[in-house]
Every structure is written in structure tokens, then in C-alpha cells.
Design a protein around this motif. Structure first.
Motif, PDB file in Angstrom:
ATOM      1  N   LEU A 122      47.183  42.172  46.175  1.00  0.00           N
ATOM      2  CA  LEU A 122      45.816  41.371  46.501  1.00  0.00           C
ATOM      3  C   LEU A 122      45.097  42.898  46.668  1.00  0.00           C
ATOM      4  CD1 LEU A 122      43.890  39.241  47.184  1.00  0.00           C
ATOM      5  CD2 LEU A 122      44.871  39.554  49.762  1.00  0.00           C
ATOM      6  N   VAL A 123      43.746  42.666  46.145  1.00  0.00           N
ATOM      7  CA  VAL A 123      43.030  43.922  46.210  1.00  0.00           C
ATOM      8  C   VAL A 123      41.595  43.336  46.986  1.00  0.00           C
ATOM      9  CG1 VAL A 123      41.518  45.628  45.209  1.00  0.00           C
ATOM     10  CG2 VAL A 123      43.864  45.228  44.205  1.00  0.00           C
ATOM     11  N   LEU A 124      41.319  43.699  47.976  1.00  0.00           N
ATOM     12  CA  LEU A 124      40.104  43.509  48.694  1.00  0.00           C
ATOM     13  C   LEU A 124      38.958  44.430  48.445  1.00  0.00           C
ATOM     14  CD1 LEU A 124      41.728  42.140  52.015  1.00  0.00           C
ATOM     15  CD2 LEU A 124      41.119  40.741  50.120  1.00  0.00           C
ATOM     16  N   LEU A 125      37.859  43.991  48.004  1.00  0.00           N
ATOM     17  CA  LEU A 125      36.644  44.923  47.771  1.00  0.00           C
ATOM     18  C   LEU A 125      35.611  44.420  48.725  1.00  0.00           C
ATOM     19  CD1 LEU A 125      36.217  44.101  44.014  1.00  0.00           C
ATOM     20  CD2 LEU A 125      37.804  46.094  44.886  1.00  0.00           C
ATOM     21  N   CYS A 126      35.692  45.450  49.645  1.00  0.00           N
ATOM     22  CA  CYS A 126      34.695  45.159  50.794  1.00  0.00           C
ATOM     23  C   CYS A 126      33.333  45.778  50.684  1.00  0.00           C
ATOM     24  CB  CYS A 126      35.162  45.853  52.225  1.00  0.00           C
ATOM     25  SG  CYS A 126      36.932  45.202  52.689  1.00  0.00           S
TER      26      CYS A 126
ATOM     27  N   ARG B  81      44.036  48.674  36.493  1.00  0.00           N
ATOM     28  CA  ARG B  81      44.817  49.285  35.646  1.00  0.00           C
ATOM     29  C   ARG B  81      46.259  49.572  36.420  1.00  0.00           C
ATOM     30  NH1 ARG B  81      40.592  51.840  32.872  1.00  0.00           N
ATOM     31  NH2 ARG B  81      40.728  53.696  34.397  1.00  0.00           N
ATOM     32  N   GLN B  82      45.921  49.824  37.567  1.00  0.00           N
ATOM     33  CA  GLN B  82      46.982  50.276  38.573  1.00  0.00           C
ATOM     34  C   GLN B  82      47.931  49.079  38.975  1.00  0.00           C
ATOM     35  OE1 GLN B  82      45.955  52.073  42.313  1.00  0.00           O
ATOM     36  NE2 GLN B  82      48.066  52.107  43.018  1.00  0.00           N
ATOM     37  N   SER B  83      47.270  47.797  39.265  1.00  0.00           N
ATOM     38  CA  SER B  83      47.847  46.599  39.459  1.00  0.00           C
ATOM     39  C   SER B  83      47.156  45.697  38.732  1.00  0.00           C
ATOM     40  CB  SER B  83      47.616  46.343  41.162  1.00  0.00           C
ATOM     41  OG  SER B  83      48.032  47.300  41.925  1.00  0.00           O
ATOM     42  N   PRO B  84      47.639  45.410  37.513  1.00  0.00           N
ATOM     43  CA  PRO B  84      47.373  44.378  36.690  1.00  0.00           C
ATOM     44  C   PRO B  84      47.334  42.851  37.039  1.00  0.00           C
ATOM     45  CG  PRO B  84      49.199  45.580  35.512  1.00  0.00           C
ATOM     46  CD  PRO B  84      48.974  46.201  36.780  1.00  0.00           C
ATOM     47  N   LEU B  85      48.406  42.691  37.691  1.00  0.00           N
ATOM     48  CA  LEU B  85      48.825  41.241  38.285  1.00  0.00           C
ATOM     49  C   LEU B  85      48.175  40.930  39.452  1.00  0.00           C
ATOM     50  CD1 LEU B  85      52.476  40.928  36.966  1.00  0.00           C
ATOM     51  CD2 LEU B  85      50.303  40.198  35.691  1.00  0.00           C
ATOM     52  N   ALA B  86      47.480  41.764  39.964  1.00  0.00           N
ATOM     53  CA  ALA B  86      46.916  41.767  41.427  1.00  0.00           C
ATOM     54  C   ALA B  86      45.662  40.665  41.395  1.00  0.00           C
ATOM     55  CB  ALA B  86      46.339  43.110  42.179  1.00  0.00           C
ATOM     56  N   ARG B  87      45.602  40.071  42.462  1.00  0.00           N
ATOM     57  CA  ARG B  87      44.579  39.024  42.978  1.00  0.00           C
ATOM     58  C   ARG B  87      43.086  39.881  43.406  1.00  0.00           C
ATOM     59  NH1 ARG B  87      45.255  33.125  45.738  1.00  0.00           N
ATOM     60  NH2 ARG B  87      43.002  32.488  45.234  1.00  0.00           N
TER      61      ARG B  87
ATOM     62  N   PRO C 100      34.590  39.707  35.294  1.00  0.00           N
ATOM     63  CA  PRO C 100      35.576  38.478  35.290  1.00  0.00           C
ATOM     64  C   PRO C 100      36.809  38.719  36.226  1.00  0.00           C
ATOM     65  CG  PRO C 100      35.837  39.731  33.172  1.00  0.00           C
ATOM     66  CD  PRO C 100      34.663  40.276  33.939  1.00  0.00           C
ATOM     67  N   ALA C 101      37.473  37.551  36.506  1.00  0.00           N
ATOM     68  CA  ALA C 101      38.684  37.489  37.388  1.00  0.00           C
ATOM     69  C   ALA C 101      38.552  38.305  38.786  1.00  0.00           C
ATOM     70  CB  ALA C 101      39.820  38.441  36.785  1.00  0.00           C
ATOM     71  N   ILE C 102      37.409  37.998  39.342  1.00  0.00           N
ATOM     72  CA  ILE C 102      37.125  38.515  40.684  1.00  0.00           C
ATOM     73  C   ILE C 102      36.707  37.220  41.593  1.00  0.00           C
ATOM     74  CG2 ILE C 102      35.873  39.800  42.263  1.00  0.00           C
ATOM     75  CD1 ILE C 102      35.926  41.926  40.617  1.00  0.00           C
ATOM     76  N   GLU C 103      37.177  37.163  42.693  1.00  0.00           N
ATOM     77  CA  GLU C 103      36.804  35.694  43.494  1.00  0.00           C
ATOM     78  C   GLU C 103      35.914  36.485  44.309  1.00  0.00           C
ATOM     79  OE1 GLU C 103      39.932  33.383  45.114  1.00  0.00           O
ATOM     80  OE2 GLU C 103      41.283  34.399  43.700  1.00  0.00           O
ATOM     81  N   ARG C 104      35.006  35.862  45.132  1.00  0.00           N
ATOM     82  CA  ARG C 104      33.861  36.368  46.003  1.00  0.00           C
ATOM     83  C   ARG C 104      33.831  35.378  47.288  1.00  0.00           C
ATOM     84  NH1 ARG C 104      27.982  36.345  46.298  1.00  0.00           N
ATOM     85  NH2 ARG C 104      27.318  38.539  46.738  1.00  0.00           N
ATOM     86  N   ILE C 105      34.215  35.850  48.351  1.00  0.00           N
ATOM     87  CA  ILE C 105      33.824  35.346  49.592  1.00  0.00           C
ATOM     88  C   ILE C 105      32.933  35.992  50.561  1.00  0.00           C
ATOM     89  CG2 ILE C 105      36.313  34.094  49.422  1.00  0.00           C
ATOM     90  CD1 ILE C 105      37.397  36.177  51.759  1.00  0.00           C
ATOM     91  N   ALA C 106      32.194  35.279  51.661  1.00  0.00           N
ATOM     92  CA  ALA C 106      31.405  36.110  52.324  1.00  0.00           C
ATOM     93  C   ALA C 106      32.038  36.554  53.620  1.00  0.00           C
ATOM     94  CB  ALA C 106      30.430  35.057  52.847  1.00  0.00           C
ATOM     95  N   TRP C 107      31.708  37.775  54.109  1.00  0.00           N
ATOM     96  CA  TRP C 107      32.134  38.261  55.184  1.00  0.00           C
ATOM     97  C   TRP C 107      32.443  37.479  56.579  1.00  0.00           C
ATOM     98  CZ3 TRP C 107      29.392  38.369  59.751  1.00  0.00           C
ATOM     99  CH2 TRP C 107      28.095  37.740  59.678  1.00  0.00           C
TER     100      TRP C 107
ATOM    101  N   GLU D 125      31.990  48.479  37.518  1.00  0.00           N
ATOM    102  CA  GLU D 125      32.955  48.033  36.824  1.00  0.00           C
ATOM    103  C   GLU D 125      33.945  49.068  36.447  1.00  0.00           C
ATOM    104  OE1 GLU D 125      32.226  45.680  33.141  1.00  0.00           O
ATOM    105  OE2 GLU D 125      30.088  44.847  33.974  1.00  0.00           O
ATOM    106  N   ALA D 126      33.751  50.279  36.490  1.00  0.00           N
ATOM    107  CA  ALA D 126      34.862  51.516  36.312  1.00  0.00           C
ATOM    108  C   ALA D 126      35.798  51.377  37.319  1.00  0.00           C
ATOM    109  CB  ALA D 126      34.057  52.771  35.951  1.00  0.00           C
ATOM    110  N   ASP D 127      35.076  51.128  38.698  1.00  0.00           N
ATOM    111  CA  ASP D 127      35.908  51.414  39.783  1.00  0.00           C
ATOM    112  C   ASP D 127      36.976  50.132  39.931  1.00  0.00           C
ATOM    113  OD1 ASP D 127      34.583  53.496  41.024  1.00  0.00           O
ATOM    114  OD2 ASP D 127      32.892  52.005  41.946  1.00  0.00           O
ATOM    115  N   ILE D 128      36.590  49.176  39.367  1.00  0.00           N
ATOM    116  CA  ILE D 128      37.325  47.853  39.312  1.00  0.00           C
ATOM    117  C   ILE D 128      38.303  48.063  38.377  1.00  0.00           C
ATOM    118  CG2 ILE D 128      37.303  45.542  38.974  1.00  0.00           C
ATOM    119  CD1 ILE D 128      34.531  45.457  40.194  1.00  0.00           C
ATOM    120  N   GLU D 129      38.092  48.510  37.158  1.00  0.00           N
ATOM    121  CA  GLU D 129      38.978  48.748  36.044  1.00  0.00           C
ATOM    122  C   GLU D 129      40.142  49.718  36.470  1.00  0.00           C
ATOM    123  OE1 GLU D 129      39.666  46.929  33.435  1.00  0.00           O
ATOM    124  OE2 GLU D 129      38.058  45.521  34.267  1.00  0.00           O
ATOM    125  N   THR D 130      39.659  50.610  37.154  1.00  0.00           N
ATOM    126  CA  THR D 130      40.592  51.610  37.404  1.00  0.00           C
ATOM    127  C   THR D 130      41.797  50.960  38.481  1.00  0.00           C
ATOM    128  OG1 THR D 130      39.119  53.415  37.838  1.00  0.00           O
ATOM    129  CG2 THR D 130      40.809  53.793  38.909  1.00  0.00           C
TER     130      THR D 130
END
Length: 270
Positions: A49-53, A70-76, A96-103, A62-67
Motif C-alpha cells: 500500500l502506498v499512501l500519497l499525503c 516501478r518499485q512496487s508495481p502491485l501496490a495499491r 490512472p490506478a490511484i484511489e482518492r480519499i479525503a483527509w 506523475e514522475a514521482d508516482i511512476e518512480t
């Protein structure tokens, strides 16, 4: 849970922002979770699981997310966005493939995310509509019933919550703003445009009344001030508008009092 493999969680973003203060304490409740701030993360760890705060718009490129992908291609990947990012989805479409929830949703959304982190039910590239349909198949429904008190300013607002309660096997009563909570209520909901309304002082007194039942505050687009004022008067959780019926089910129905909810019409809810 002791025999389950550890869930590796990578946290990117500014954890010092006030709106993310509940994040680490919530993760710390789960013995199977190992969380890693980005600055101390092991480059060889594959995360579940990768949490983007995101405390401000455009914080992650997008470059940050792609990096990270690539490290964890199966992560949520889940973006937890702060109150300054409400319009971001309209002005900067998420990759694509990013869920979004509020704080303000993190405290009650994270448990489900953790449970499904290493065994997702649907592809991470599914649409929000597909995610909602998948979630509703496992949504609980109260078996014992019970009445929920609704403090609302209009018949339309009360009708919205009445339909939500009915879908979950509960009934609802429209309470006068100056009426103390009924001791028989199994939950209490206050729906207001915001806590800056004059009516909030009266509703806050009801929310602060003694009683060990769920107390939900539903406001338009919650601000940090809404969160502070709500929790200062005993609110269990804060919901935005539109709200998710799955969240309401999780917050109002005790775990020991539920069956599985069949597919229902959720008109008015997200």
C-alpha cells in the motif's frame, strides 16, 4: 491476525501537516502493518500500500508516482488529500490506478484499505463506479434495527439520511434542533452546510450530550476548522457531501449486529 503476513505501507508526503495527524496512530493499531516514511524507506522493500499525503495541489508529479510504482508495481496507491485539494480532481486529473480519499475520511477508510491491501477484490485500475459496486456487495446491514436521530435543516436533507438509514436496516426520526437526544437512539447524525452556521451551537450541545452511540457530523466540504469544532463536541466521525453509504454502514452499525446488505438503490449517496 498474528499469522498473516505483514502489510508494508509506504508513506509519501508531508506528515507534519495537521490534517494527517491521525494517520500514524491509526496505522499503529494494526499489528500486521509496517509503515515507512519515504525518507527512511528501504529501496528493496516491495510495498502493498502506498499512501500519497497531499496537503497542497500538485504535490506529486506523475514522475514521482511512476518512480514509486516501478518499485512496487502491485501496490495499491491511495492519495489522501487535504482541504486545499478539493478542486484538484477537476483541474488536474489524477493518473490512472490511484484511489482518492479525503483527509477526514482516513480514520474510517484506512481499516478497509489495510484489510484489502494484499488481497484486492478488484483491479486497481477500476473506475470509482466499479469500486462502489464492489464495496456494496459486502456492506453490512443491521439485523436488530434501531432508530437514528437526524438533525437537519430541511426536509430534503432529512430525506437523504432517512433513505440511507432505511437501506441499512435502520429507521430515522427528524429531531428538532433544540431537542436533546433520545436515550433509545442507536446513532445521531447532524447535517449542516458548515460549522459556521448559527445553528451549529445548538446542534453541538446535542452532539455533546452523554451517550455512547455513534455521532456523525455531515457538512459540505469539511475544513480543518469543521474538524476541530466537530471533534471538540464529541463527534465520532465527519462526513462530506456527497457521502458514501459504505462509510455510514461502517460507522453506525456495530460489528456484532450485521448481515450482508443486498444490492440497493443508493440514490443521493455517492
Amino acid at each position: 491476525m498474528g499469522n498473516e503476513p505483514a502489510i508494508e505501507v509506504l508513506i509519501l508526503g508531508d506528515l507534519q501537516a495537521a490534517e494527517f495527524s491521525c494517520l500514524l496512530p491509526t496505522l499503529g493499531k494494526y499489528a500486521t502493518v509496517r509503515w515507512h516514511p519515504a525518507e527512511v524507506a528501504d529501496d528493496h522493500t516491495h510495498f502493498d500500500l502506498v499512501l500519497l499525503c497531499a496537503s497542497k495541489p500538485g504535490q506529486f508529479t506523475e514522475a514521482d508516482i511512476e518512480t514509486a510504482r516501478r518499485q512496487s508495481p502491485l501496490a495499491r496507491f491511495v492519495q489522501i488529500h487535504g482541504p486545499w485539494c478539493y478542486g484538484e480532481a477537476r483541474t488536474w486529473p489524477l493518473p490512472p490506478a490511484i484511489e482518492r480519499i479525503a483527509w477526514y475520511e482516513a480514520s474510517y477508510r484506512l481499516p478497509a484499505l489495510i484489510r484489502s491491501a494484499n488481497r484486492p477484490n478488484i483491479p486497481v485500475t477500476s473506475s470509482p463506479q466499479e469500486q462502489a459496486l464492489a464495496a456494496i456487495r459486502e456492506m453490512p446491514r443491521s439485523e436488530s434495527g434501531g432508530e437514528v436521530g437526524i438533525y437537519a435543516l430541511s426536509a430534503a436533507d432529512f430525506g437523504l439520511w432517512e433513505s440511507a438509514c432505511r437501506a441499512l436496516g435502520l429507521s430515522a426520526t427528524w429531531a428538532n434542533l433544540d431537542t436533546p437526544p433520545d436515550s433509545q437512539w442507536v446513532g445521531l447524525v447532524a447535517m449542516l452546510p458548515g460549522t459556521d452556521r448559527a445553528e451549529f451551537a445548538t446542534v453541538a450541545a446535542a452532539l455533546n450530550a452523554p451517550g455512547d452511540v455513534p455521532k456523525l457530523l455531515c457538512v459540505g466540504s469539511p475544513t480543518w476548522e469543521d474538524w476541530q469544532k466537530g471533534h471538540s463536541c464529541g463527534v465520532t466521525a465527519i462526513l462530506g457531501q456527497p457521502f458514501s453509504l459504505a462509510d455510514v454502514a461502517q460507522l453506525l452499525i456495530p460489528q456484532g449486529d450485521c448481515g450482508i446488505l443486498p444490492l440497493v438503490n443508493r440514490a443521493g449517496n455517492r
